[in-house]
Every structure is written in structure tokens, then in C-alpha cells.
Design a protein around this motif. Sequence first.
Motif, PDB file in Angstrom:
ATOM      1  N   ALA A   9     -10.204  23.544  14.136  1.00 22.26           N
ATOM      2  CA  ALA A   9     -10.755  23.416  12.793  1.00 22.26           C
ATOM      3  C   ALA A   9      -9.823  24.032  11.751  1.00 22.26           C
ATOM      4  O   ALA A   9      -9.620  23.467  10.665  1.00 22.26           O
ATOM      5  N   ARG A  10      -9.233  25.184  12.077  1.00 16.40           N
ATOM      6  CA  ARG A  10      -8.378  25.883  11.107  1.00 16.40           C
ATOM      7  C   ARG A  10      -7.166  25.044  10.705  1.00 16.40           C
ATOM      8  O   ARG A  10      -6.765  25.030   9.545  1.00 16.40           O
ATOM      9  N   TYR A  11      -6.596  24.329  11.676  1.00 17.10           N
ATOM     10  CA  TYR A  11      -5.373  23.573  11.390  1.00 17.10           C
ATOM     11  C   TYR A  11      -5.608  22.060  11.301  1.00 17.10           C
ATOM     12  O   TYR A  11      -4.747  21.343  10.784  1.00 17.10           O
ATOM     13  N   GLY A  12      -6.759  21.587  11.770  1.00 20.95           N
ATOM     14  CA  GLY A  12      -7.001  20.151  11.764  1.00 20.95           C
ATOM     15  C   GLY A  12      -7.961  19.664  10.706  1.00 20.95           C
ATOM     16  O   GLY A  12      -8.009  18.464  10.409  1.00 20.95           O
ATOM     17  N   TYR A  13      -8.713  20.592  10.097  1.00 21.54           N
ATOM     18  CA  TYR A  13      -9.726  20.205   9.099  1.00 21.54           C
ATOM     19  C   TYR A  13      -9.109  19.473   7.910  1.00 21.54           C
ATOM     20  O   TYR A  13      -9.555  18.375   7.535  1.00 21.54           O
ATOM     21  N   VAL A  14      -8.082  20.028   7.316  1.00 25.28           N
ATOM     22  CA  VAL A  14      -7.471  19.408   6.133  1.00 25.28           C
ATOM     23  C   VAL A  14      -6.819  18.064   6.468  1.00 25.28           C
ATOM     24  O   VAL A  14      -7.048  17.078   5.757  1.00 25.28           O
ATOM     25  N   PRO A  15      -6.003  17.967   7.533  1.00 32.64           N
ATOM     26  CA  PRO A  15      -5.455  16.647   7.878  1.00 32.64           C
ATOM     27  C   PRO A  15      -6.537  15.604   8.152  1.00 32.64           C
ATOM     28  O   PRO A  15      -6.397  14.436   7.775  1.00 32.64           O
ATOM     29  N   PHE A  16      -7.633  16.025   8.813  1.00 29.42           N
ATOM     30  CA  PHE A  16      -8.719  15.084   9.095  1.00 29.42           C
ATOM     31  C   PHE A  16      -9.320  14.557   7.796  1.00 29.42           C
ATOM     32  O   PHE A  16      -9.605  13.351   7.673  1.00 29.42           O
ATOM     33  N   MET A  17      -9.513  15.439   6.816  1.00 32.94           N
ATOM     34  CA  MET A  17     -10.110  15.042   5.543  1.00 32.94           C
ATOM     35  C   MET A  17      -9.121  14.236   4.699  1.00 32.94           C
ATOM     36  O   MET A  17      -9.431  13.128   4.233  1.00 32.94           O
ATOM     37  N   GLU A  53     -17.208  25.114   7.325  1.00 30.44           N
ATOM     38  CA  GLU A  53     -17.559  26.368   6.669  1.00 30.44           C
ATOM     39  C   GLU A  53     -18.330  27.300   7.602  1.00 30.44           C
ATOM     40  O   GLU A  53     -18.254  28.522   7.452  1.00 30.44           O
ATOM     41  N   ARG A  54     -19.028  26.752   8.548  1.00 32.35           N
ATOM     42  CA  ARG A  54     -19.754  27.583   9.499  1.00 32.35           C
ATOM     43  C   ARG A  54     -18.915  27.953  10.706  1.00 32.35           C
ATOM     44  O   ARG A  54     -19.138  28.988  11.325  1.00 32.35           O
ATOM     45  N   LEU A  55     -17.945  27.130  11.024  1.00 33.29           N
ATOM     46  CA  LEU A  55     -17.091  27.399  12.173  1.00 33.29           C
ATOM     47  C   LEU A  55     -15.976  28.387  11.838  1.00 33.29           C
ATOM     48  O   LEU A  55     -15.667  29.286  12.624  1.00 33.29           O
ATOM     49  N   ILE A  56     -15.379  28.232  10.653  1.00 37.24           N
ATOM     50  CA  ILE A  56     -14.278  29.119  10.247  1.00 37.24           C
ATOM     51  C   ILE A  56     -14.525  29.622   8.813  1.00 37.24           C
ATOM     52  O   ILE A  56     -13.736  29.352   7.903  1.00 37.24           O
ATOM     53  N   ARG A 149     -19.825  32.162  -5.757  1.00 39.89           N
ATOM     54  CA  ARG A 149     -19.437  31.979  -4.362  1.00 39.89           C
ATOM     55  C   ARG A 149     -18.698  30.648  -4.247  1.00 39.89           C
ATOM     56  O   ARG A 149     -18.810  29.798  -5.125  1.00 39.89           O
ATOM     57  N   PHE A 150     -17.938  30.503  -3.193  1.00 43.73           N
ATOM     58  CA  PHE A 150     -17.147  29.296  -2.956  1.00 43.73           C
ATOM     59  C   PHE A 150     -17.719  28.551  -1.768  1.00 43.73           C
ATOM     60  O   PHE A 150     -17.805  29.090  -0.667  1.00 43.73           O
ATOM     61  N   TYR A 151     -18.102  27.297  -1.978  1.00 43.80           N
ATOM     62  CA  TYR A 151     -18.437  26.409  -0.868  1.00 43.80           C
ATOM     63  C   TYR A 151     -18.325  24.973  -1.379  1.00 43.80           C
ATOM     64  O   TYR A 151     -18.182  24.743  -2.581  1.00 43.80           O
ATOM     65  N   GLY A 152     -18.372  23.997  -0.458  1.00 41.76           N
ATOM     66  CA  GLY A 152     -18.011  22.628  -0.787  1.00 41.76           C
ATOM     67  C   GLY A 152     -18.632  22.049  -2.039  1.00 41.76           C
ATOM     68  O   GLY A 152     -17.942  21.427  -2.849  1.00 41.76           O
ATOM     69  N   ASN A 201     -15.551  26.905   1.705  1.00 39.93           N
ATOM     70  CA  ASN A 201     -15.634  28.263   2.246  1.00 39.93           C
ATOM     71  C   ASN A 201     -15.015  28.328   3.640  1.00 39.93           C
ATOM     72  O   ASN A 201     -15.299  29.227   4.410  1.00 39.93           O
ATOM     73  N   ALA A 202     -14.166  27.353   3.951  1.00 46.02           N
ATOM     74  CA  ALA A 202     -13.499  27.329   5.259  1.00 46.02           C
ATOM     75  C   ALA A 202     -12.146  28.025   5.161  1.00 46.02           C
ATOM     76  O   ALA A 202     -11.372  27.791   4.234  1.00 46.02           O
ATOM     77  N   ASP A 203     -11.867  28.871   6.131  1.00 49.47           N
ATOM     78  CA  ASP A 203     -10.601  29.624   6.161  1.00 49.47           C
ATOM     79  C   ASP A 203      -9.555  28.810   6.913  1.00 49.47           C
ATOM     80  O   ASP A 203      -9.113  29.175   7.994  1.00 49.47           O
ATOM     81  N   TYR A 204      -9.164  27.679   6.304  1.00 49.92           N
ATOM     82  CA  TYR A 204      -8.202  26.789   6.957  1.00 49.92           C
ATOM     83  C   TYR A 204      -6.767  27.158   6.584  1.00 49.92           C
ATOM     84  O   TYR A 204      -6.529  27.989   5.702  1.00 49.92           O
ATOM     85  N   ARG A 205      -5.798  26.508   7.257  1.00 53.23           N
ATOM     86  CA  ARG A 205      -4.377  26.778   7.031  1.00 53.23           C
ATOM     87  C   ARG A 205      -3.628  25.468   6.817  1.00 53.23           C
ATOM     88  O   ARG A 205      -3.856  24.485   7.523  1.00 53.23           O
TER      89      ARG A 205
END
Length: 284
Positions: A9-17, A53-56, A149-152, A201-205
Motif C-alpha cells: 500500500a505504501r508504494y503501490g497506492y499512488v501508482p494504482f490511483m 488511510e486505514r492500512l497506512i 484534519r487531512f483525509y480524502g 491520510n495515507a502515509d504513502y511514498r
Amino acid sequence: MHTALRRLARYGYVPFMLLGLNGIGITLAATHAPKPWLLLVLATAIATSFAAERLIPYDDTWNGAQPDSTRDRVHAVVNETLILVSTALIPLLAALVPAPGFWPDTLPFAIQVLFAILVADSGITLVHLASHRIGVLWRFHAVHHSVTRFYGLNGLMKHPLHQSAEMAAGVAPLILIGLPVDVATALALAVAIQLLLQHSNADYRVGPLTYVLALNEGHRFHHLKWPGIGDVNFGLFTLIWDHLLRTYSYDPRRRFSSDQLGMAAHPDYPVGYLDQLAEPFRRR
């Protein structure tokens, strides 16, 4: 297993979106697919955003139902509906303002969408910057900056008049040169996905792309509550204009919490949906 899933999720969330869901949306738009299919892609993006956001989570306290949740859902529905309606009106606008035939329709469809994104990004970014400089625009833009707060869904937590002004600035130049409806549809989906990512609110990279793409790491600096401090990172899709205008700011060591977000000058800003619609028209 859980650790592997979090890493994915941390490294694949943004490419997936950005690549996956936008890619599906571009394919559907290019093949003139029925609009409900694109709404399904949008629903998938929203569900993915909440799952990430709940996973990371960047901050656990920003997750879950809170007093602003219902209000934010109303903002999201109203403003996303405005985006969809404006897309549907493009044929009418094109008929009223005949295009000179400058649209690059010989390019591959995906490149046309990328071109539209870059042009829209310029107009939206410049109106966004002006909204921090011009009082009457700030009155409407302040609704968006009242969040703590920050969320989608924060991405669509805007006064509908300001949302309309930003979208008009982004889309009007495109309509003047002949924006096709199918490209506009893919653009509308890209805007919604970008807003989800930018306020997530996801801590992605994303590595070095942090300095180029207008994602949540940089956008948190824009929501710092002190006057002048948050006048940075105005871009919607990219940070190109921020680098050019010297409004770019980023410190990878900085951590954010709710007491740093919002508006220090207006700590009592209304929180109800109808009150927020009325607030820009009230005398101060």
C-alpha cells in the motif's frame, strides 16, 4: 502478511490511483463507454482511498467518523456533481463559443488527456494562488482552509462558488481551443482522483516525485494555519508553477497534527455546511 500488505500500500497506492484507475478511465472515455462505468471507477478510487488511510494512516486520529464527516460528504457530493454537470455542458459551451480548431486531436487520446491536465493545472493553480492574495476570493476559499484534519474527502470540502471558479479557470482555455467531451470526462475523473490523493491520510511514498507532483506530503504545508506560512504549494496536479513562482516549500522532517492546521485568524470558523455556504457573504 500484514507487513507485506502495508508495504504494498505504501508504494503501490499512488501508482494504482494515478496510473491504474486513471488509465482505466482514459480507456473508457476513449471508447465512449457509458458514463456509469466511469462513476464505478470513481467509487473504486474513493474506496481505495479510505482503505489506504486505514492500512497506512499518517495520523490515526484523523480516521473514523467525526463531527465533520457528514458535512464533508455533503461538500463532496455537491462539488463532484458540479464537476460532472460542467462536463455535460461542454457541448453547449462549445456551440456558443466555436473553437478555432486548435485542439491536438491527431495525438493519441492519452496524450490529449495529459495535455488537458497540464493546461487545467495551470489555470486552477493560478486561481488558487490568487485566492490567497485577493480578499473576495479568500472569503470563499477560506471554507477549504477551515479543516483541521487531512483525509480524502477534504479535497472536495470547498465552497461551491470557489470550486466553480477554479474549474472555470482550468477548463475555459481548453474549451476555447476545442476540448472534446471524452477528454473532459477523463479530466474530471483525474481531478477527483488527484484531490483524494492530495488530501489523503495515507502515509504513502513516491520518492523524488514528491518534488514534482502535488501530493499530500507537500500539500500539508499549504494547510498550516498561520497567516503567510501556508501560502505555498498551490498546485493541483503538479508543483511546476510553485517552483517557477517560488512558492514551493517542503521539509521531509516536518510532522503535522490537527493543532497546526486550520486558520489561526478564524479559529471559530463555522463548521456546519449551510453556515459555511453563508459565511463568505457575512460582514466582518
